[in-house]
Design a protein around this motif. Structure first.
Motif, PDB file in Angstrom:
ATOM      1  N   GLN A 287       5.604  -2.393   4.317  1.00 26.97           N
ATOM      2  CA  GLN A 287       6.000  -0.984   4.332  1.00 26.97           C
ATOM      3  C   GLN A 287       5.955  -0.354   2.944  1.00 26.97           C
ATOM      4  O   GLN A 287       6.291   0.809   2.781  1.00 26.97           O
ATOM      5  CB  GLN A 287       7.414  -0.858   4.899  1.00 26.97           C
ATOM      6  N   GLY A 288       5.535  -1.152   1.937  1.00 30.21           N
ATOM      7  CA  GLY A 288       5.569  -0.651   0.565  1.00 30.21           C
ATOM      8  C   GLY A 288       4.213  -0.602  -0.096  1.00 30.21           C
ATOM      9  O   GLY A 288       3.160  -0.666   0.562  1.00 30.21           O
ATOM     10  N   PRO A 289       4.181  -0.519  -1.420  1.00 27.72           N
ATOM     11  CA  PRO A 289       2.937  -0.369  -2.169  1.00 27.72           C
ATOM     12  C   PRO A 289       2.039  -1.608  -2.135  1.00 27.72           C
ATOM     13  O   PRO A 289       0.861  -1.509  -2.489  1.00 27.72           O
ATOM     14  CB  PRO A 289       3.419  -0.087  -3.604  1.00 27.72           C
ATOM     15  N   ASN A 290       2.574  -2.743  -1.706  1.00 28.94           N
ATOM     16  CA  ASN A 290       1.777  -3.971  -1.645  1.00 28.94           C
ATOM     17  C   ASN A 290       1.135  -4.181  -0.276  1.00 28.94           C
ATOM     18  O   ASN A 290       0.665  -5.281   0.029  1.00 28.94           O
ATOM     19  CB  ASN A 290       2.654  -5.190  -1.977  1.00 28.94           C
ATOM     20  N   ARG A 291       1.091  -3.147   0.549  1.00 33.06           N
ATOM     21  CA  ARG A 291       0.602  -3.291   1.918  1.00 33.06           C
ATOM     22  C   ARG A 291      -0.808  -3.892   1.961  1.00 33.06           C
ATOM     23  O   ARG A 291      -1.088  -4.770   2.790  1.00 33.06           O
ATOM     24  CB  ARG A 291       0.613  -1.943   2.636  1.00 33.06           C
ATOM     25  N   SER A 292      -1.715  -3.445   1.115  1.00 33.18           N
ATOM     26  CA  SER A 292      -3.102  -3.928   1.166  1.00 33.18           C
ATOM     27  C   SER A 292      -3.168  -5.429   0.900  1.00 33.18           C
ATOM     28  O   SER A 292      -3.939  -6.142   1.538  1.00 33.18           O
ATOM     29  CB  SER A 292      -3.970  -3.175   0.155  1.00 33.18           C
TER      30      SER A 292
ATOM     31  N   GLU B 103       0.067  -2.872  14.608  1.00 31.32           N
ATOM     32  CA  GLU B 103      -0.559  -1.822  13.806  1.00 31.32           C
ATOM     33  C   GLU B 103      -1.161  -2.421  12.540  1.00 31.32           C
ATOM     34  O   GLU B 103      -2.283  -2.091  12.145  1.00 31.32           O
ATOM     35  CB  GLU B 103       0.476  -0.751  13.455  1.00 31.32           C
ATOM     36  N   ALA B 104      -0.427  -3.338  11.916  1.00 31.23           N
ATOM     37  CA  ALA B 104      -0.924  -3.990  10.706  1.00 31.23           C
ATOM     38  C   ALA B 104      -2.091  -4.918  11.019  1.00 31.23           C
ATOM     39  O   ALA B 104      -3.075  -4.988  10.257  1.00 31.23           O
ATOM     40  CB  ALA B 104       0.206  -4.776  10.044  1.00 31.23           C
TER      41      ALA B 104
END
Length: 377
Positions: free
Chosen positions: A73-78, A197-198
């Motif tokens: 859910q944060g900036p490290n998603r990729s 979804e992920a």
């Protein structure tokens, strides 16, 4: 028929009736020797891998990939999406931590499941049926009407969707069963949808189109999954007098998209990798998540459902709760067209839940036989 033959037949019937009551009933009666009905062939016992080389004491601590749900859910998603793709592609399993479901919800689910199996047999027996279409089913082994050799497991299975229709069929004992389970069902359904979804994103696919079709031609796979099936399976593995001779569950894969497994602290889950069986060490407050057959078909074989089984022990009862998720039972599942091309042709034929039930009710389920029956090439 001679009197001796009549006595033999009556004894066999009494034994069979006893086995049909389940292993909790056997354990409560204090048996000290494993009945022959539960003794597996030597090559399939837990002291053997596929080729018979792994001892029962084999304790390799398999380090399953760990996915931190909070990081999704944060900036490290990729970065987490890449780790998720690697887990689904090479392991078929991962441990999910920081998933957001409160500890009191998960611990209450395990506790109420345990208390159900502690009810008198007469109470549990109310839900015993061999009808695979029943909204609630209490039973034993893997498929007690088809199993040649029984597994050391009792189970309670109940459908969860649509919740308003299924809830009245659920057990009314323990008294707080329905209240606690409703909360858990809603929490795991939401978690499943977020994970899917992920996973769809990890496949490099947009989530606004779908190749899953039913009569109303729904355009969004997530909408299909929101309206999809959810089956809860509470497993009870009582202490076994001779655990090295039997299995709690035989090698199998799960039919759906994803299974979210909640365990107590007693180990017992094993997965097969590189022709060997590895024991998965429970991580407190985590889920073990595995790819199901439907996701393997949907990904055209990129993400793999993996064989897993359960072993038992002689001293402690193990409780696990599996939440199996997929699309609605009437939905047709096929490989996503964007994952097929000339270099990677379509590998699976269309399937649906009705086809699976028909297959499961007509034969003894073994390993990945149903999925293999859907392979085109």
């Amino acid at each position: 028929m001679s009197p001796s033959m009549v006595m033999v037949d009556e004894t066999r019937k009494e034994e069979e009736d006893l086995y049909q009551k389940g292993v909790k009933h056997l354990s409560e009666n204090g048996i000290t020797k494993l009945p022959k009905k539960y003794v597996w062939p030597v090559s399939e016992r837990p002291n053997n891998a596929t080729k018979g080389e792994v001892p029962y004491t084999f304790k390799s601590n398999l380090n399953l990939p760990i996915i931190d749900f909070a990081d999704l859910q944060g900036p490290n998603r990729s970065q987490v999406l890449k780790a998720l793709a690697n887990a689904c592609e090479h392991y078929g399993f991962f441990q999910l931590v920081n998933h957001g479901i409160p500890c009191d919800v998960t611990s209450s689910m395990v506790d109420v499941g345990k208390r159900f199996f502690e009810l008198p047999f007469e109470e549990r027996e109310k839900y015993m049926t061999s009808n695979m279409y029943s909204p609630v089913r209490y039973g034993t082994s893997f498929n007690q009407t088809k199993d040649g050799v029984f597994s050391w497991r009792d189970f309670l299975k109940f459908m969860c969707h649509p919740l308003s229709d299924m809830l009245p069929h659920w057990p009314s004992s323990p008294l707080d069963f329905r209240k606690l389970v409703v909360t858990y069902v809603n929490e795991t359904k939401y978690l499943f949808l977020m994970l899917m979804e992920a996973i769809i994103e990890s496949l490099g696919l947009a989530i606004t189109t779908t190749n899953i079709t039913r009569q109303d031609d729904t355009d969004n796979i997530l909408e299909e999954l929101k309206d999809g099936s959810q089956l809860m399976v509470v497993n009870c593995y009582p202490p076994c007098p001779e655990p090295h001779l039997t299995l709690g569950m035989p090698p199998h894969s799960d039919y759906g998209f994803l299974t979210l497994l909640l365990q107590d602290e007693v180990e017992g889950l094993q997965i097969q990798l590189r022709e060997k069986w590895f024991t998965v060490q429970p991580i407190p407050s985590s889920f073990v998540v595995n790819v199901g057959d439907h996701l393997e078909i949907f990904s055209n074989g990129r993400y793999k459902s993996v064989l897993h089984r359960a072993i038992v022990n002689s001293t402690r009862t193990r409780i696990s709760v599996a939440s199996l998720h997929s699309v609605p039972v009437t939905t047709t599942i096929r490989p996503w067209p964007k994952l097929t091309n000339e270099a990677n042709p379509r590998r699976y034929m269309d399937t649906d839940f009705a086809t699976f039930l028909k297959y499961a009710s007509s034969s003894e389920p073994k390993k990945k036989n149903f999925l293999e029956s859907r392979i085109l090439i």
